[in-house]
Design a protein around this motif. Structure first.
Motif, mmCIF file in Angstrom:
data_model
loop_
_atom_site.group_PDB
_atom_site.id
_atom_site.type_symbol
_atom_site.label_atom_id
_atom_site.label_comp_id
_atom_site.label_asym_id
_atom_site.label_seq_id
_atom_site.Cartn_x
_atom_site.Cartn_y
_atom_site.Cartn_z
ATOM 1 N N GLN A 173 0.822 -1.215 0.000
ATOM 2 C CA GLN A 173 0.000 0.000 0.000
ATOM 3 C C GLN A 173 0.859 1.269 0.000
ATOM 4 O O GLN A 173 0.416 2.319 -0.438
ATOM 5 N N TYR A 174 2.094 1.149 0.466
ATOM 6 C CA TYR A 174 2.991 2.308 0.432
ATOM 7 C C TYR A 174 3.278 2.743 -1.005
ATOM 8 O O TYR A 174 3.518 3.911 -1.268
ATOM 9 N N VAL A 175 3.298 1.769 -1.921
ATOM 10 C CA VAL A 175 3.627 2.122 -3.303
ATOM 11 C C VAL A 175 2.443 1.993 -4.252
ATOM 12 O O VAL A 175 2.380 2.675 -5.268
ATOM 13 N N VAL A 176 1.510 1.083 -3.938
ATOM 14 C CA VAL A 176 0.279 0.999 -4.728
ATOM 15 C C VAL A 176 -0.826 1.444 -3.781
ATOM 16 O O VAL A 176 -1.445 0.637 -3.112
ATOM 17 N N GLY A 177 -1.035 2.746 -3.714
ATOM 18 C CA GLY A 177 -1.837 3.341 -2.646
ATOM 19 C C GLY A 177 -3.230 2.776 -2.508
ATOM 20 O O GLY A 177 -3.769 2.688 -1.404
ATOM 21 N N TYR A 214 10.758 1.979 -1.127
ATOM 22 C CA TYR A 214 9.619 1.195 -0.632
ATOM 23 C C TYR A 214 9.459 -0.107 -1.417
ATOM 24 O O TYR A 214 9.097 -1.137 -0.849
ATOM 25 N N PHE A 241 2.294 6.959 7.144
ATOM 26 C CA PHE A 241 1.701 6.701 5.835
ATOM 27 C C PHE A 241 1.045 7.956 5.279
ATOM 28 O O PHE A 241 0.861 8.083 4.072
ATOM 29 N N ILE A 272 -8.152 8.596 -6.764
ATOM 30 C CA ILE A 272 -7.154 8.744 -7.825
ATOM 31 C C ILE A 272 -6.399 7.420 -7.913
ATOM 32 O O ILE A 272 -5.871 6.958 -6.906
ATOM 33 N N PRO A 273 -6.396 6.785 -9.105
ATOM 34 C CA PRO A 273 -5.779 5.456 -9.199
ATOM 35 C C PRO A 273 -4.329 5.457 -8.719
ATOM 36 O O PRO A 273 -3.567 6.359 -9.075
ATOM 37 N N GLY A 274 -3.991 4.463 -7.897
ATOM 38 C CA GLY A 274 -2.617 4.307 -7.432
ATOM 39 C C GLY A 274 -2.254 5.194 -6.250
ATOM 40 O O GLY A 274 -1.243 4.972 -5.594
ATOM 41 N N ARG A 275 -3.068 6.217 -5.977
ATOM 42 C CA ARG A 275 -2.740 7.116 -4.877
ATOM 43 C C ARG A 275 -3.262 6.528 -3.560
ATOM 44 O O ARG A 275 -4.256 5.813 -3.535
ATOM 45 N N ARG A 276 -2.557 6.848 -2.470
ATOM 46 C CA ARG A 276 -3.036 6.400 -1.159
ATOM 47 C C ARG A 276 -4.415 6.990 -0.896
ATOM 48 O O ARG A 276 -4.635 8.174 -1.169
ATOM 49 N N GLN A 277 -5.320 6.179 -0.380
ATOM 50 C CA GLN A 277 -6.698 6.611 -0.220
ATOM 51 C C GLN A 277 -7.028 6.867 1.243
ATOM 52 O O GLN A 277 -6.736 6.049 2.100
#
Lengths: 465, 146
Positions: A36-40, A433, B74, B106-111
């Motif tokens: 999750q750090y890199v694929v949020g 990461y 995080f 937003i795809p790939g961004r931390r949610q």
């Protein structure tokens, strides 16, 4: 069970087995978080990061507590030279703790945290939602009940038996663990006070009383695998834990730098923290010294490896990586960065995960009725597990340290206006990461190799060459 | 270790030294808690701030964010988010909009999850973050980015 000196030592076995199961869970959730750090948005709906993290850290705490309890049930009867006061109580408490722990973890995973807080009447006595102390209040009360029963059982055993230095140090450590946990129930509306006393649990556990538990277990295993005179080992034990507490108690000050506390804590915290690596360094000298002076070739080579390994890794992780960012002028920039995460990983693995695996390695062959040691084949597999996990942890620590240094450089050192924002900085750290995540996968492979060693070579015992 | 240094002496250093330093620690804690009111501005701790802290805890915000440097790493530091995102002039409007637009998807961004807080609750949380930002914590963090 014929290889046990006291039959009641057998109660340690379910504690160790359950600890290792929880350990697997801890690592799996660590891998989810790492991704999750890199694929949020990975599993963002199903397992939000905060849930994964709570499970990761709470499983760590609980599996170590199971490990400590198993260790105590195993070594106290032998040290006290008498059967455990009540094996039945130990088994009942095992099931209480296992059920409460499992229910709590399921609660984290199945319902939103605020719903869990509501279900468990957190508003009557709010204690939840603070880092590492996320357990519902009812679980915290359960932990206290289990701890009291556990201490009663051990205390009664020691009272009727031999009071060795190892028993006394272990008991003071375990009593301290229970007493300082009581601060988990104090949660004032004033955030500054809340955080100040929160450290009474967190710091005084891991940089205080847990070190006594670690020292006692290490001393016990060293006596067994080296055959060195008890007097010598116990004298070292006292010196090391004295250093640990003398530096560690006022060393709590390094957490008070930025908490509305007087500035003298920056001096006290810095000075005593600088001493904190010494007991760990002494532990390295002590472990290697005792093994070099050994009077017998113990067939359990893996246990000796774990004992030496925990001293080295605890020194690096808790000692060196702790000292790296513990002086107030340095901490001003590194506080709450990935450097903290780097230190946390190696310190917990080196000092506490490894000491539990040390005694499991020593005790399990006896608990399983195999003899003094597993077959050579099983030990080779176990040692593969040791090296894969340990080397992977070194790399996890190095990558997180790299990430932390870059983070401080980009986000903290420049003036306001020129510094990158938190999220912009995180994007720049992605490579570190990713490498951490790969190291995490290798750690898991190491853990699987370690677990596989329990199923290799059957009941055949190792022979002394 | 030399023979003249006995196990009994080592034991006495352990028990004596620990008790000695524990007493110093307790003494300093007593003094610190006497000093803290001048720096934590507890006179401004309203019921709204207290409710905000309870919301902070009930939603496990610390599981992603840091607050005064402690928590998870995080998501951004929130001890100074009040000043970073507008202060007296604009923070509350920003914060209300921010909380309601989650998750950004937003795809790939931390949610960040949406916690479905009502306007009163969002205001309480804002008051808690405002109060936190006003504590005197020896000038930490080093800059506005936290």
């Amino acid at each position: 069970m014929s290889t046990l000196k006291f039959q009641s030592q057998a109660v340690a076995k379910p504690y160790f087995a359950f600890a290792l199961i929880l350990f697997v869970g801890q690592i799996l959730f660590g891998l989810i978080m790492g991704l999750q750090y890199v694929v949020g948005d990975f599993l963002a709906g199903a397992i939000p990061f905060n849930v994964a993290r709570m499970v990761h850290t709470n499983l760590l705490i609980v599996w170590l507590l199971f490990g400590f309890m198993g260790s105590a049930y195993y070594l106290v009867p032998e040290e006290a030279d008498t059967e455990l006061w009540s094996p039945k109580l130990a088994i009942i408490l095992f099931w209480v703790f296992a059920a409460a722990g499992t229910a709590t973890i399921l609660g984290y995973l199945l319902v939103p945290y605020s719903t869990l807080a509501e279900f468990t009447f957190n508003e009557l006595w709010p204690t939840m939602g603070r880092e590492f102390l996320e357990q519902p209040t009812i679980t915290k009360i359960g932990i206290v009940v289990v701890a009291l029963g556990f201490l009663l059982n051990l205390g009664m055993t020691i009272l009727k038996g031999r009071k060795t230095a190892i028993n006394m140090v272990l008991m003071t450590g375990l009593i301290g663990l229970a007493v300082f946990f009581l601060f988990a129930f104090y949660n004032p509306e004033n955030l500054a006070l809340d955080k100040y006393f929160w450290w009474f649990v967190v710091h005084l556990w891991v940089e205080g009383v847990w070190e006594l538990i670690m020292g006692a277990i290490l001393a016990y295993v060293l006596i067994k695998v080296t055959g060195v005179d008890r007097e010598v080992i116990e004298k070292w034990l006292y010196v090391i834990i004295a250093m640990a507490l003398i530096s560690g108690i006022l060393g709590t000050g390094h957490h008070f730098y930025w908490l509305t506390t007087p500035e003298y804590w920056q001096w006290i915290g810095s000075i005593f923290s600088a001493i904190e690596p010494l007991p760990f360094f002494a532990m390295v000298l002590y472990a290697f010294n005792m093994v070099n002076r050994r009077r017998r070739e113990h067939p359990n080579k893996a246990a000796t490896l774990w004992a030496l390994g925990t001293s080295v890794m605890a020194f690096l992780g808790a000692g060196v990586w702790g000292f790296l960012h513990t002086l107030a002028p340095v901490n001003y920039y590194t506080h709450g960065s990935q450097i903290t995460a780097a230190h946390g990983h190696m310190a917990f693995y080196g000092a506490y995960a490894m000491i539990v695996m040390t005694i499991i390695s020593y005790a399990m062959p006896k608990l399983r009725g195999i003899g003094e040691a597993n077959s050579n084949k099983a030990q080779v597999c176990e040692m593969w597990g040791f090296w894969l996990m340990t080397v992977a942890m070194v790399f996890i620590t190095l990558f997180l340290t790299g990430a932390g240094i870059l983070q401080v450089w980009l986000q903290r050192l420049p003036e306001s206006g020129e510094a990158l924002s938190f999220m912009a900085t995180q994007d720049k750290l992605a490579l570190f990461y990713w490498m951490r995540e790969v190291s995490g996968v290798i750690f898991l492979i190491g853990l699987l190799a370690y677990l596989a060693s329990f199923f290799i070579g059957g009941k055949e015992a190792a022979k002394v060459s | 270790m030399s023979e003249s240094f006995t196990k009994g002496m080592a034991r006495n250093i352990y028990y004596g030294g620990s008790v000695f330093f524990l007493l110093i620690f307790l003494g300093l804690t007593f003094h610190t808690t006497k000093e803290m009111p001048q720096r934590d501005h507890r006179e401004n701790l309203t019921e709204s701030v207290a409710r905000g802290k309870a919301l902070w805890e009930d939603n496990n915000c610390i599981g992603c964010h840091t607050l005064l440097g402690e928590g998870a790493y995080f998501a951004p530091e929130l001890g100074n988010v009040y000043t970073r995102r507008g202060g007296d002039g604009g923070f509350k409007a920003f914060f209300n909009g921010w909380m309601k637009s989650q998750p950004l998807n937003i795809p790939g961004r931390r949610q960040m999850p949406n916690f479905h807080l009502n306007d009163q609750e969002i205001d309480d949380l804002a008051e808690f973050l405002k109060w936190t930002s006003e504590m005197d914590v020896n000038n930490w963090p080093p800059n506005i980015e936290g």
